[in-house]
Write a protein that holds these residues in place. Sequence first.
Motif, PDB file in Angstrom:
ATOM      1  N   LEU A  20      24.122  71.292   4.455  1.00  0.00           N
ATOM      2  CA  LEU A  20      25.091  72.375   4.446  1.00  0.00           C
ATOM      3  C   LEU A  20      26.157  72.047   5.487  1.00  0.00           C
ATOM      4  N   GLY A  21      27.262  71.476   5.034  1.00  0.00           N
ATOM      5  CA  GLY A  21      28.316  71.051   5.956  1.00  0.00           C
ATOM      6  C   GLY A  21      29.326  72.147   6.200  1.00  0.00           C
ATOM      7  N   THR A  22      30.227  71.919   7.144  1.00  0.00           N
ATOM      8  CA  THR A  22      31.257  72.907   7.422  1.00  0.00           C
ATOM      9  C   THR A  22      32.149  73.114   6.201  1.00  0.00           C
ATOM     10  N   THR A  23      32.480  72.017   5.544  1.00  0.00           N
ATOM     11  CA  THR A  23      33.372  72.130   4.393  1.00  0.00           C
ATOM     12  C   THR A  23      32.668  71.882   3.072  1.00  0.00           C
ATOM     13  N   THR A  24      31.684  70.941   3.076  1.00  0.00           N
ATOM     14  CA  THR A  24      31.053  70.620   1.803  1.00  0.00           C
ATOM     15  C   THR A  24      29.536  70.716   1.916  1.00  0.00           C
ATOM     16  N   TYR A 189      27.850  57.619  13.305  1.00  0.00           N
ATOM     17  CA  TYR A 189      29.172  58.200  13.530  1.00  0.00           C
ATOM     18  C   TYR A 189      29.434  59.133  12.362  1.00  0.00           C
ATOM     19  N   ASP A 190      29.282  60.436  12.591  1.00  0.00           N
ATOM     20  CA  ASP A 190      29.412  61.413  11.504  1.00  0.00           C
ATOM     21  C   ASP A 190      30.700  62.212  11.683  1.00  0.00           C
ATOM     22  N   PHE A 191      31.691  61.817  10.908  1.00  0.00           N
ATOM     23  CA  PHE A 191      33.018  62.429  11.015  1.00  0.00           C
ATOM     24  C   PHE A 191      33.182  63.311   9.788  1.00  0.00           C
ATOM     25  N   GLY A 192      32.947  64.602   9.980  1.00  0.00           N
ATOM     26  CA  GLY A 192      32.925  65.513   8.843  1.00  0.00           C
ATOM     27  C   GLY A 192      34.208  66.305   8.695  1.00  0.00           C
ATOM     28  N   GLY A 193      34.103  67.469   8.071  1.00  0.00           N
ATOM     29  CA  GLY A 193      35.270  68.295   7.827  1.00  0.00           C
ATOM     30  C   GLY A 193      35.596  69.177   9.011  1.00  0.00           C
ATOM     31  N   GLY A 194      34.555  69.696   9.666  1.00  0.00           N
ATOM     32  CA  GLY A 194      34.810  70.648  10.730  1.00  0.00           C
ATOM     33  C   GLY A 194      34.566  70.094  12.108  1.00  0.00           C
ATOM     34  N   SER A 195      33.690  69.115  12.206  1.00  0.00           N
ATOM     35  CA  SER A 195      33.321  68.659  13.541  1.00  0.00           C
ATOM     36  C   SER A 195      32.995  67.178  13.515  1.00  0.00           C
ATOM     37  N   GLY A 222      37.950  66.650   9.754  1.00  0.00           N
ATOM     38  CA  GLY A 222      38.916  66.355   8.699  1.00  0.00           C
ATOM     39  C   GLY A 222      39.945  67.469   8.550  1.00  0.00           C
ATOM     40  N   ARG A 223      39.503  68.706   8.770  1.00  0.00           N
ATOM     41  CA  ARG A 223      40.423  69.838   8.636  1.00  0.00           C
ATOM     42  C   ARG A 223      41.521  69.796   9.692  1.00  0.00           C
ATOM     43  N   ASP A 224      41.226  69.197  10.817  1.00  0.00           N
ATOM     44  CA  ASP A 224      42.255  69.091  11.855  1.00  0.00           C
ATOM     45  C   ASP A 224      43.278  68.015  11.493  1.00  0.00           C
ATOM     46  N   LEU A 265      46.642  64.676  -0.740  1.00  0.00           N
ATOM     47  CA  LEU A 265      47.464  63.552  -0.275  1.00  0.00           C
ATOM     48  C   LEU A 265      46.654  62.687   0.693  1.00  0.00           C
ATOM     49  N   LYS A 266      45.931  63.352   1.586  1.00  0.00           N
ATOM     50  CA  LYS A 266      45.110  62.621   2.562  1.00  0.00           C
ATOM     51  C   LYS A 266      44.083  61.752   1.835  1.00  0.00           C
ATOM     52  N   HIS A 267      43.425  62.328   0.864  1.00  0.00           N
ATOM     53  CA  HIS A 267      42.402  61.568   0.137  1.00  0.00           C
ATOM     54  C   HIS A 267      43.020  60.382  -0.603  1.00  0.00           C
ATOM     55  N   ARG A 268      44.199  60.618  -1.208  1.00  0.00           N
ATOM     56  CA  ARG A 268      44.851  59.521  -1.924  1.00  0.00           C
ATOM     57  C   ARG A 268      45.197  58.390  -0.971  1.00  0.00           C
ATOM     58  N   THR A 328      29.267  57.899   8.517  1.00  0.00           N
ATOM     59  CA  THR A 328      28.949  58.930   7.538  1.00  0.00           C
ATOM     60  C   THR A 328      29.935  60.071   7.695  1.00  0.00           C
ATOM     61  N   GLY A 329      30.007  60.914   6.691  1.00  0.00           N
ATOM     62  CA  GLY A 329      30.962  62.017   6.705  1.00  0.00           C
ATOM     63  C   GLY A 329      32.240  61.589   5.995  1.00  0.00           C
ATOM     64  N   GLY A 330      32.809  62.525   5.241  1.00  0.00           N
ATOM     65  CA  GLY A 330      33.961  62.208   4.404  1.00  0.00           C
ATOM     66  C   GLY A 330      35.146  61.657   5.180  1.00  0.00           C
ATOM     67  N   SER A 331      35.322  62.106   6.416  1.00  0.00           N
ATOM     68  CA  SER A 331      36.517  61.694   7.155  1.00  0.00           C
ATOM     69  C   SER A 331      36.450  60.248   7.632  1.00  0.00           C
ATOM     70  N   THR A 332      35.302  59.575   7.480  1.00  0.00           N
ATOM     71  CA  THR A 332      35.270  58.158   7.865  1.00  0.00           C
ATOM     72  C   THR A 332      36.085  57.321   6.883  1.00  0.00           C
ATOM     73  N   ARG A 333      36.532  57.952   5.796  1.00  0.00           N
ATOM     74  CA  ARG A 333      37.403  57.220   4.872  1.00  0.00           C
ATOM     75  C   ARG A 333      38.829  57.128   5.390  1.00  0.00           C
ATOM     76  N   LEU A 334      39.123  57.818   6.433  1.00  0.00           N
ATOM     77  CA  LEU A 334      40.480  57.782   6.987  1.00  0.00           C
ATOM     78  C   LEU A 334      40.815  56.363   7.435  1.00  0.00           C
ATOM     79  N   PRO A 335      42.073  55.971   7.295  1.00  0.00           N
ATOM     80  CA  PRO A 335      42.442  54.628   7.734  1.00  0.00           C
ATOM     81  C   PRO A 335      42.251  54.514   9.252  1.00  0.00           C
ATOM     82  N   PRO A 355      29.980  58.356   1.759  1.00  0.00           N
ATOM     83  CA  PRO A 355      29.781  58.919   3.094  1.00  0.00           C
ATOM     84  C   PRO A 355      29.535  60.426   3.085  1.00  0.00           C
ATOM     85  N   VAL A 356      30.066  61.120   2.070  1.00  0.00           N
ATOM     86  CA  VAL A 356      29.865  62.570   2.020  1.00  0.00           C
ATOM     87  C   VAL A 356      28.404  62.894   1.702  1.00  0.00           C
ATOM     88  N   LEU A 357      27.724  61.963   0.990  1.00  0.00           N
ATOM     89  CA  LEU A 357      26.351  62.225   0.565  1.00  0.00           C
ATOM     90  C   LEU A 357      25.313  61.540   1.451  1.00  0.00           C
TER      91      LEU A 357
HETATM   92  N1  LIG Z   1      38.823  59.970   0.715  1.00  0.00           N
HETATM   93  C1  LIG Z   1      38.900  60.705   1.799  1.00  0.00           C
HETATM   94  N2  LIG Z   1      39.790  60.422   2.765  1.00  0.00           N
HETATM   95  C2  LIG Z   1      39.871  61.175   3.867  1.00  0.00           C
HETATM   96  N3  LIG Z   1      39.116  62.246   4.101  1.00  0.00           N
HETATM   97  C3  LIG Z   1      38.214  62.574   3.174  1.00  0.00           C
HETATM   98  C4  LIG Z   1      38.043  61.827   1.996  1.00  0.00           C
HETATM   99  N4  LIG Z   1      37.065  62.406   1.277  1.00  0.00           N
HETATM  100  C5  LIG Z   1      36.646  63.468   1.976  1.00  0.00           C
HETATM  101  N5  LIG Z   1      37.335  63.576   3.119  1.00  0.00           N
HETATM  102  C6  LIG Z   1      37.231  64.620   4.131  1.00  0.00           C
HETATM  103  O1  LIG Z   1      35.907  64.716   4.581  1.00  0.00           O
HETATM  104  C7  LIG Z   1      35.639  66.052   4.968  1.00  0.00           C
HETATM  105  C8  LIG Z   1      34.322  66.484   4.394  1.00  0.00           C
HETATM  106  O2  LIG Z   1      33.355  65.608   4.870  1.00  0.00           O
HETATM  107  P1  LIG Z   1      31.852  66.018   4.997  1.00  0.00           P
HETATM  108  O3  LIG Z   1      31.378  66.581   3.728  1.00  0.00           O
HETATM  109  O4  LIG Z   1      31.146  64.883   5.562  1.00  0.00           O
HETATM  110  O5  LIG Z   1      31.965  67.174   6.074  1.00  0.00           O
HETATM  111  P2  LIG Z   1      30.984  68.399   6.295  1.00  0.00           P
HETATM  112  O6  LIG Z   1      29.601  67.902   6.281  1.00  0.00           O
HETATM  113  O7  LIG Z   1      31.359  69.485   5.373  1.00  0.00           O
HETATM  114  O8  LIG Z   1      31.415  68.862   7.743  1.00  0.00           O
HETATM  115  P3  LIG Z   1      30.600  68.801   9.106  1.00  0.00           P
HETATM  116  O9  LIG Z   1      29.825  67.545   9.094  1.00  0.00           O
HETATM  117  O10 LIG Z   1      31.698  68.828  10.119  1.00  0.00           O
HETATM  118  O11 LIG Z   1      29.782  70.027   9.129  1.00  0.00           O
HETATM  119  C9  LIG Z   1      36.781  66.897   4.480  1.00  0.00           C
HETATM  120  O12 LIG Z   1      37.628  67.245   5.560  1.00  0.00           O
HETATM  121  C10 LIG Z   1      37.516  65.958   3.527  1.00  0.00           C
HETATM  122  O13 LIG Z   1      38.897  66.232   3.520  1.00  0.00           O
END
Ligand SMILES: Nc1ncnc2c1ncn2[C@@H]1O[C@H](COP(=O)(O)OP(=O)(O)OP(=O)(O)O)[C@@H](O)[C@H]1O
Lengths: 505, 505
Positions: A20-24, A189-195, A222-224, A265-268, A328-335, A355-357
């Motif tokens: 149960l993530g902050t965003t996903t 290194y877990d770079f997620g949506g909220g933290s 990622g939200r920041d 746009l960020k994801h693209r 791990t975490g979706g934001s690790t896809r950031l350049p 990384p999101v899963l």
């Molecule tokens: N391709 C991508 N490029 C950049 N950022 C991405 C990409 N895919 C997902 N993200 C970002 O990753 C974040 C979600 O990641 P993740 O699911 O790991 O976080 P979370 O588990 O919800 O949050 P937390 O770990 O902080 O509680 C979102 O901010 C999303 O915009």
Amino acid sequence: MNGDREPDGGRREAVLVVDLGTTTTSAMVLAPDGSCHLLRHENGWDAQTWMPTAVFLAEDDSGSADGFLVGWPAFERRADDPARYRAEFKPDIGNDVPVPFGPKSFPVRVLVASVLRHLREAADVCKPTPRRLLVTVPAVPGPARRETMIAAGLEAGFEDVELLAEPLAAAHAPVVGGPWPVGTIVLVYDFGGGSFDTALVRIGEDEHQLLDQDGLPTRHGGRDVDAALRQDLTPAADRYLAADPARGGLRDRLERRVSDATTRLKHRLSAREHASVDITLGIDPQRSSRRRLREISDPIVAGTVDCCRALVERRGIAPAELGGVLLTGGSTRLPGVAAHLREAFGVEPRTTEDPVLAVVRGAARWALRIPAHATTGVAPSVVDVPLKWSFPQEEAVLVRWLVAPRDAFPAGAVLARVRLADGSLHDLRAPDAGRIVRLHAIDGERVYGDDWLVTVTKTVLPGEEASYNIVPWATRAAPVARDRGAGPAGSEHLHAPREGGSRPV
Amino acid sequence: MPVRPVAEAVDHALRSLPGGPAAQPVRDGLLQAREALGAPLCVAVVGQLSSGKSTLVNALIGKNLLATGTTSVTPAVWVLRPADTPSVTVHFTDGRPPLACAPAELRRFTARGVDGSVKSTAVDHVEIRGPYPYLRTFDVMDTPGIGSGHDADAARHIRRADAVIAVLNTAVAQRDAELLIRFRGRQKESVSLTPLTAIGVLTKVELLWPGEIGAECDDALALGRDHARRILADPVTKWLFHDVVPVCSKVAAGTVALTDAAFADLRALSAVPESRLRVHLDDLRTFATQPCDGLPLPPARRAVLVALLSPYGLFRSARFIREGVGTVEELRRVLDEAHGMATLRHTLSEHFGRRSDLIKTSRIVDWAHGCGHRLTGADPRVRTRVTDALRPITALGEYDPAFAELRLLRQWYERELDISDEDGAELARAAGERGTSAARRLGADDTATLRCLEEAALDRVAHWRRLQAVGGPDRRHVALVLERRYTRLHDQVRRARILLGETDG
Ligand SMILES: Nc1ncnc2c1ncn2[C@@H]1O[C@H](COP(=O)(O)OP(=O)(O)OP(=O)(O)O)[C@@H](O)[C@H]1O
Ligand SMILES: Nc1nc2c(ncn2[C@@H]2O[C@H](COP(=O)(O)OP(=O)(O)O)[C@@H](O)[C@H]2O)c(=O)[nH]1
Ligand SMILES: [Mg+2]
Ligand SMILES: [Mg+2]
């Protein structure tokens, strides 16, 4: 009782595994046969591997038991009435201030419970239906957070709720390029949506060990990054609004579109050098470049890397000892994320398939070992024996131990002193000579007659005879000393230390 | 966050801490925390030489203790503390033990500096304790004038203070303020001259009486308020002070020395019609030296009164007596009220008292969080008992937005936060800068109904929730904190309404 979930003999129960993530949020079902099944979430377009962590309080009868729509259906309806929509509530799990939804308020626990209930219902396609929940939590949740998580799980209808630290879960996820060698110290290194969260994990044979962790709860998610990138898109939207006063009423909807467009746009840009995004009809598509995104995200990424560096330094781990970095975490896809880490630690960061899963997949793998998470009790042996005493009254408070672990003592020595309910003191003597193995109660604790209070070993090794710190009055010849009233410290006993009765039997 | 629950949490922790040496460091820490929480607020008075610092201190405590008008060569710092029995202690910088001296010797110190027997340069500060009428809830510190070669000395002491009164001489207030800004710039290390801890006090405002020709005004304080507004509106100086308040400290200090005989003289003068008295006071020279038709008292006695109270103070006193004030004590009280001293004291102990409690609390909470690390190696039972005992403390900061607000406010006052002035003002208000009642934090007036407050809170929750996904990074962060604040306010008001039977929740 359902035979499938009998937690005995290594037979497996079905488990619902939830990140149960902050965003996903994502979830998997671990079946009794050991197979894993990732739950999919319909977003009206296709079935996604994750859903937004969001709830919407529907005023009508929308079919949900508690009135909350969860995940994509909630996300879809957020524009209907923003006051009834809530996302990003994870940081408030454990906070007992209820969250307002229009005219009503709900404790955060209820929101979490409805997300979990929703997932339990989604897992119904799997038979047998999981009644055990494994939910991942940040590595440093306060006790209130853990308790709320467990309470929400029970409220959602699960029989057993188990928690697992997110970075530890991630470390169990299958890594691209094969598993880590046993003994490796990995920086997660877990770079997620909220933290941002980071942890040091030692890879084990079957299970890994969490060594230490740290994190940045705010301003580093990622939200920041979204918030910063959004600044590039708002001028176009503002111009559009300003061009015609009649458009004033569109502001709220337009702002939401700008937000969604920013994230797209960020994801693209994480995959391409240049990308553009549509905000709405009437505004030209907005273009941006990977370089621009990197400019924006670099300070945030630098902050996360500093946090990792501080953790590694605090644990006194030399650069050469660090065997790997796991993204791990979706934001690790950031350049730039991998580049920053490579530079900081001199190792090539490794990734999981998605990384999101990573957290949910790793947790599911960890759950495979649940049957092994049991131990069998040990009966007293010939040498290690527990001691119990009866008191004149039912209960007492342990005032203090007169011995410490590993102390050897003679027969009849007073090992502890308790206070009875009426305020009087009562001493607990050793039946035979021995040595303390472990105390089962500590000073100040309430104890009851016939409780096992200490484990002692009957053998006293040569040279240990004198380790008992003899209090003068404590070695009175044992069995006759029933006369509690006679009091301690009679002067005739003052000469009795050490040599007294401390000879091994 | 009020100090009581914090103190209670510390007490609770002390009670439930296990005995024994392992927990001793934690016990010591808690006792220290308890002492820090109980310590009175320390208020430092800073300003240029002869700006009226000592006079203000005398007025604040209600006793003419410090010599005024002397250009002392000693950079002496006087610390005034409430106590039942008077005592004077000299503290040294060179490690010598503090030296007690007789209160009677005080004048010698204050008027001429520390003489031969005590090497003046080694004096750190002189501590004066006594039962001063108005000194109950805080300590006051009179510092050497800044810009007089003792800046580093002054800065060293100001750093220890919880709140700072910056004395601004009305005639040159702008210049004084600029001097303070330069002083802050030079003494970098956290000389807290920001609205977080500093309040500006305009002195010598009675010299503004009777106003400009053609715009006469009998309320010097009102004239002072105009000045204060100008300072607060100035784009540079408004970042210095929480507020700027005018006071007639000379008048207040003068009344302290008023004798019954002088009061009788004042009564005689109050028989003169006010308009006549005004005319006479306009020609001060004649008033104080010449026998005049229709003026009672010999000129010398009139001179004494003017010197003591200033013409304005004399004029106001006469009016108060005419309106029925019958004793010296009564006159003292009404002048103290009328001349802003009572309000200033209240602001100090309430507003800055709460602020300093919050700062202390955040330190205690941080400390408690770190305690777990310090106990590694102890018996696991002891460790758990310690963590459990500390739990009410660690839980304090977990969801309370007060700490985050404090950090944000500091950044905002240091101009490090990229948000609009409007958002900044709301942040300050919600954080309790204009009062900590729900109404004040919501910007409603004190007569607003609970229902209105509840609606206002809901409105702000919705507003800041929206901004989390709309604004830039700083605004997003502020929005996350303020949503929590307003959610909390909403809950408080809602519960108050339930309690009053206005709604059933
Ligand atoms: N391709 C991508 N490029 C950049 N950022 C991405 C990409 N895919 C997902 N993200 C970002 O990753 C974040 C979600 O990641 P993740 O699911 O790991 O976080 P979370 O588990 O919800 O949050 P937390 O770990 O902080 O509680 C979102 O901010 C999303 O915009
Ligand atoms: N008229 C007037 N004079 C004041 C006031 N406050 C101080 N003074 C005078 O200013 C001079 C310096 O005051 P003092 O308190 O010693 O200033 P310090 O050097 O800042 O401590 C003294 O002569 C005081 O009498 C005031 O409020 N009004
Ligand atoms: Mg996550
Ligand atoms: Mg002075």
